[in-house]
Scaffold this active site. Structure first.
Site, mmCIF file in Angstrom:
data_model
loop_
_atom_site.group_PDB
_atom_site.id
_atom_site.type_symbol
_atom_site.label_atom_id
_atom_site.label_comp_id
_atom_site.label_asym_id
_atom_site.label_seq_id
_atom_site.Cartn_x
_atom_site.Cartn_y
_atom_site.Cartn_z
ATOM 1 N N ASP A 57 -32.952 -21.892 -19.741
ATOM 2 C CA ASP A 57 -31.536 -22.014 -20.084
ATOM 3 C C ASP A 57 -31.436 -22.648 -21.458
ATOM 4 O O ASP A 57 -32.449 -22.844 -22.156
ATOM 5 C CB ASP A 57 -30.781 -22.817 -19.016
ATOM 6 C CG ASP A 57 -31.117 -24.300 -19.045
ATOM 7 O OD1 ASP A 57 -32.143 -24.693 -19.662
ATOM 8 O OD2 ASP A 57 -30.355 -25.082 -18.445
ATOM 9 N N TYR B 294 -32.314 -16.602 -15.386
ATOM 10 C CA TYR B 294 -32.377 -18.061 -15.300
ATOM 11 C C TYR B 294 -31.960 -18.563 -13.923
ATOM 12 O O TYR B 294 -32.670 -19.349 -13.288
ATOM 13 C CB TYR B 294 -31.488 -18.731 -16.364
ATOM 14 C CG TYR B 294 -31.172 -20.145 -15.967
ATOM 15 C CD1 TYR B 294 -32.144 -21.131 -16.046
ATOM 16 C CD2 TYR B 294 -29.935 -20.480 -15.418
ATOM 17 C CE1 TYR B 294 -31.897 -22.422 -15.611
ATOM 18 C CE2 TYR B 294 -29.674 -21.763 -14.977
ATOM 19 C CZ TYR B 294 -30.657 -22.733 -15.074
ATOM 20 O OH TYR B 294 -30.409 -23.998 -14.625
ATOM 21 N N GLU C 160 -25.937 -24.310 -9.567
ATOM 22 C CA GLU C 160 -26.404 -23.601 -10.754
ATOM 23 C C GLU C 160 -25.307 -22.712 -11.341
ATOM 24 O O GLU C 160 -25.184 -22.597 -12.562
ATOM 25 C CB GLU C 160 -27.642 -22.768 -10.417
ATOM 26 C CG GLU C 160 -28.895 -23.592 -10.176
ATOM 27 C CD GLU C 160 -29.322 -24.403 -11.387
ATOM 28 O OE1 GLU C 160 -29.004 -24.007 -12.526
ATOM 29 O OE2 GLU C 160 -29.973 -25.435 -11.202
#
Length: 364
Positions: A136, A118, A35
């Site tokens: 996102d 996020y 991520e």
């Protein structure tokens, strides 16, 4: 209430999801690393970096124990280097405070460097199955089209509204898959330009598709012109033909990376005057500036530069010093051209290094 399209989207995801390395082993560490790497970076770019990073640092403890220079070197070319610095800092915290295990709760994740709402939601939902949403750029675009939202998505009020939607639409017991499905739909189908609406499994729920406004969503305020700066750098050689390189401070742009020293041109300042001034201010040295070696254009997120690299000859440190000083840099070193490969540089400086290698090869 779960999204009315949740089951359709999850079926599409199960049948079409990409085979990605962090999905084969969705451990908290690998989910977290992926991520962070995927922030503002395409999947195809991330995959080889992910493999190299996991190969070098298979555990959080290994990452925490590594020198920052090693971390930055493996990150070299991926950009947005604050991500690497924050990843390294967070690994230290996780190793020290959480026994090397990524925390599972959103509030604990949010306290780690480099993790915002996020990323915290992605880690908590994908790695731990927590019922938390994500928002996102891909998800924002999908939602803006599903809702035919005619509001500026850069405004905080609009973002807050979309976070509420993301939370309301989250299906019970399947948050991780649902969040990944939304992100993948945005990447592969609901694309920024030329969305593939014919391939969308949930287009019957899309108000923008029904209204024919999908190309107008999401709506953003017009961006101001991108500023441009001229920047100088010196390829400074001593009497042994070594090159002087400097390490940038950790708390700024490209923090912790190495560079050919120099800086930004001020108003009505010549390139040569700029370079000599920057070298005095940052390293307390004097040089003889020679010919232009290379001119490189490079774009950052919010501005562009033209880097003017000059051949220079080292003339010594300014009195009362007998060597360069760390006035505006974190460190400095004299290196051979071959040793440049051992240090992490930003893209513009790497282009200058490539030109050095090209000219050296021509002489062989």
């Amino acid at each position: 209430m779960a999204a009315p399209f949740a089951e359709q989207l999850l079926i599409w995801y199960r049948e079409n999801r990409a085979d990605l390395p962090w999905r084969r082993d969705p451990s908290p560490y690998q989910v977290w690393l992926s991520e962070i790497m995927l922030q503002q970076t395409q999947v195809k770019t991330v995959i080889p970096y992910f493999h190299r990073f996991i190969g070098a640092f298979p555990t959080i403890e290994a990452l925490a124990a590594a020198p920052l220079d090693r971390v930055l070197k493996l990150w070299e070319g991926l950009g947005y280097y604050s991500r690497a610095r924050n990843l390294h800092r967070a690994a230290h915290i996780i190793a020290r405070q959480f026994g090397g295990e990524v925390p599972s709760e959103v509030q604990a994740l949010l306290k780690l460097p480099g993790i915002g709402p996020y990323t915290a939601g992605a880690i908590a939902s994908i790695a731990f199955g927590r019922p938390v949403p994500v928002l996102d750029g891909n998800v924002i675009r999908v939602f803006a089209r599903l809702l035919d939202l005619d509001e500026d998505i850069s405004q905080s009020a609009t973002r807050e509204k979309l976070w509420r939607v993301a939370d309301d639409w989250l299906p019970a017991g399947d948050a991780g898959a649902f969040n990944q499905a939304l992100m993948e739909l945005g990447q592969r189908v609901c694309r920024p330009q030329n969305p593939q609406c014919g391939d969308c499994p949930i287009r019957s729920h899309c108000r923008a598709w029904s209204a024919g406004t999908q190309s107008q969503r999401p709506r953003r305020a017009r961006r101001p012109p991108t500023p441009h700066y001229d920047v100088t750098a010196g390829l400074i050689r001593d009497d042994q033909e070594r090159l002087l390189i400097a390490q940038r401070p950790l708390d700024g742009l490209l923090g912790g990376l190495w560079e050919f020293p120099g800086g930004k041109v001020e108003n009505e300042e010549s390139l040569v005057a700029c370079l000599k001034r920057e070298l005095r201010e940052e390293l307390a040295i004097d040089v003889e500036v020679g010919e232009t070696f290379a001119v490189v254009d490079h774009a950052f997120t919010h501005f562009k530069i033209t880097l003017h690299a000059f051949d220079c000859r080292y003339r010594g440190a300014l009195p009362p010093h007998d060597e360069p000083q760390t006035l505006g840099v974190r460190d400095w070193a004299w290196v051979t051209e071959a040793q440049l490969a051992d240090f992490s540089f930003g893209k513009a400086d790497r282009l200058v290094i490539n030109e050095l290698a090209r000219r050296r090869a021509m002489l062989l």
